[in-house]
Write a protein that holds these residues in place. Structure first.
Motif, PDB file in Angstrom:
ATOM      1  N   PRO A 161      -2.371   6.561   4.292  1.00 49.50           N
ATOM      2  CA  PRO A 161      -2.392   6.059   2.914  1.00 49.50           C
ATOM      3  C   PRO A 161      -2.243   7.219   1.926  1.00 49.50           C
ATOM      4  O   PRO A 161      -2.745   8.320   2.157  1.00 49.50           O
ATOM      5  N   ALA A 162      -1.545   6.976   0.839  1.00 46.20           N
ATOM      6  CA  ALA A 162      -1.321   8.002  -0.182  1.00 46.20           C
ATOM      7  C   ALA A 162      -2.634   8.378  -0.863  1.00 46.20           C
ATOM      8  O   ALA A 162      -3.520   7.542  -1.051  1.00 46.20           O
ATOM      9  N   VAL A 163      -2.743   9.659  -1.201  1.00 46.85           N
ATOM     10  CA  VAL A 163      -3.864  10.212  -1.957  1.00 46.85           C
ATOM     11  C   VAL A 163      -3.276  11.033  -3.106  1.00 46.85           C
ATOM     12  O   VAL A 163      -2.094  11.370  -3.085  1.00 46.85           O
ATOM     13  N   MET A 198       0.843  -1.187   0.000  1.00 53.03           N
ATOM     14  CA  MET A 198       0.000   0.000   0.000  1.00 53.03           C
ATOM     15  C   MET A 198       0.880   1.240   0.000  1.00 53.03           C
ATOM     16  O   MET A 198       1.848   1.331   0.749  1.00 53.03           O
ATOM     17  N   ALA A 199       0.554   2.220  -0.824  1.00 49.52           N
ATOM     18  CA  ALA A 199       1.290   3.476  -0.900  1.00 49.52           C
ATOM     19  C   ALA A 199       1.009   4.307   0.350  1.00 49.52           C
ATOM     20  O   ALA A 199      -0.138   4.424   0.774  1.00 49.52           O
ATOM     21  N   MET A 200       2.064   4.887   0.913  1.00 47.53           N
ATOM     22  CA  MET A 200       1.919   5.633   2.166  1.00 47.53           C
ATOM     23  C   MET A 200       2.616   6.988   2.080  1.00 47.53           C
ATOM     24  O   MET A 200       3.547   7.172   1.300  1.00 47.53           O
ATOM     25  N   LEU A 201       2.145   7.919   2.912  1.00 45.01           N
ATOM     26  CA  LEU A 201       2.728   9.246   3.073  1.00 45.01           C
ATOM     27  C   LEU A 201       3.070   9.450   4.542  1.00 45.01           C
ATOM     28  O   LEU A 201       2.422   8.882   5.420  1.00 45.01           O
ATOM     29  N   THR A 202       4.056  10.289   4.805  1.00 44.21           N
ATOM     30  CA  THR A 202       4.368  10.707   6.168  1.00 44.21           C
ATOM     31  C   THR A 202       3.978  12.167   6.302  1.00 44.21           C
ATOM     32  O   THR A 202       4.331  12.982   5.453  1.00 44.21           O
ATOM     33  N   VAL A 203       3.248  12.486   7.354  1.00 46.78           N
ATOM     34  CA  VAL A 203       2.837  13.866   7.629  1.00 46.78           C
ATOM     35  C   VAL A 203       3.516  14.291   8.917  1.00 46.78           C
ATOM     36  O   VAL A 203       3.421  13.596   9.933  1.00 46.78           O
ATOM     37  N   LYS A 204       4.190  15.439   8.883  1.00 49.21           N
ATOM     38  CA  LYS A 204       4.875  15.971  10.057  1.00 49.21           C
ATOM     39  C   LYS A 204       4.272  17.327  10.402  1.00 49.21           C
ATOM     40  O   LYS A 204       4.080  18.158   9.530  1.00 49.21           O
ATOM     41  N   CYS A 205       3.978  17.522  11.682  1.00 48.77           N
ATOM     42  CA  CYS A 205       3.459  18.798  12.175  1.00 48.77           C
ATOM     43  C   CYS A 205       4.550  19.496  12.969  1.00 48.77           C
ATOM     44  O   CYS A 205       5.286  18.856  13.720  1.00 48.77           O
ATOM     45  N   PRO A 259       0.636  17.527  -6.368  1.00 55.83           N
ATOM     46  CA  PRO A 259       0.451  16.085  -6.427  1.00 55.83           C
ATOM     47  C   PRO A 259       1.277  15.392  -5.352  1.00 55.83           C
ATOM     48  O   PRO A 259       2.321  15.902  -4.933  1.00 55.83           O
ATOM     49  N   LEU A 260       0.805  14.236  -4.920  1.00 51.58           N
ATOM     50  CA  LEU A 260       1.511  13.424  -3.938  1.00 51.58           C
ATOM     51  C   LEU A 260       1.786  12.042  -4.511  1.00 51.58           C
ATOM     52  O   LEU A 260       1.032  11.559  -5.358  1.00 51.58           O
ATOM     53  N   ALA A 261       2.859  11.417  -4.030  1.00 48.11           N
ATOM     54  CA  ALA A 261       3.226  10.074  -4.478  1.00 48.11           C
ATOM     55  C   ALA A 261       3.678   9.254  -3.281  1.00 48.11           C
ATOM     56  O   ALA A 261       4.022   9.801  -2.218  1.00 48.11           O
ATOM     57  N   ASP A 262       3.691   7.960  -3.457  1.00 51.17           N
ATOM     58  CA  ASP A 262       4.127   7.036  -2.411  1.00 51.17           C
ATOM     59  C   ASP A 262       5.476   7.478  -1.849  1.00 51.17           C
ATOM     60  O   ASP A 262       6.401   7.792  -2.595  1.00 51.17           O
ATOM     61  N   GLY A 263       5.560   7.530  -0.524  1.00 46.25           N
ATOM     62  CA  GLY A 263       6.803   7.867   0.144  1.00 46.25           C
ATOM     63  C   GLY A 263       7.027   9.345   0.385  1.00 46.25           C
ATOM     64  O   GLY A 263       8.000   9.722   1.032  1.00 46.25           O
ATOM     65  N   ASP A 264       6.137  10.203  -0.118  1.00 48.78           N
ATOM     66  CA  ASP A 264       6.308  11.642   0.086  1.00 48.78           C
ATOM     67  C   ASP A 264       6.197  11.989   1.565  1.00 48.78           C
ATOM     68  O   ASP A 264       5.495  11.328   2.334  1.00 48.78           O
ATOM     69  N   GLU A 265       6.897  13.073   1.934  1.00 47.20           N
ATOM     70  CA  GLU A 265       6.814  13.626   3.278  1.00 47.20           C
ATOM     71  C   GLU A 265       6.127  14.986   3.179  1.00 47.20           C
ATOM     72  O   GLU A 265       6.582  15.864   2.461  1.00 47.20           O
TER      73      GLU A 265
END
Length: 75
Positions: free
Chosen positions: A24-26, A1-8, A59-65
């Motif tokens: 999950p990636a969008v 599954m494609a994933m993203l990391t979100v940092k605040c 745009p976003l892709a798998d593995g983006d931060e």
């Protein structure tokens, strides 16, 4: 599954209730921010993907931060 990391950063950690989140990636940043977990994010937030400032149409892709930062001021 494609994933993203979100940092605040700074006060957004307390506002949103996390400092790092894996989701999950969008297709776009706007799609990500439509998630109810980001409902309290102010409209003037600084947004970055992979350490480059972007707007909500980016745009976003798998593995983006994704980084969410309060606006800064100073001199």
């Amino acid at each position: 599954m494609a994933m993203l990391t979100v940092k605040c950063f700074a006060r957004y950690r307390a506002l949103l209730g996390f400092s790092d989140l894996t989701v999950p990636a969008v297709p776009t940043l706007g799609d990500l921010l439509a998630d109810p977990r980001f409902a309290d994010l102010p409209k003037d937030a600084l947004l970055a993907v992979n350490q480059s400032f972007v707007d909500r149409s980016a745009p976003l892709a798998d593995g983006d931060e994704v980084a969410l930062m309060p606006p800064v001021s100073g001199g």
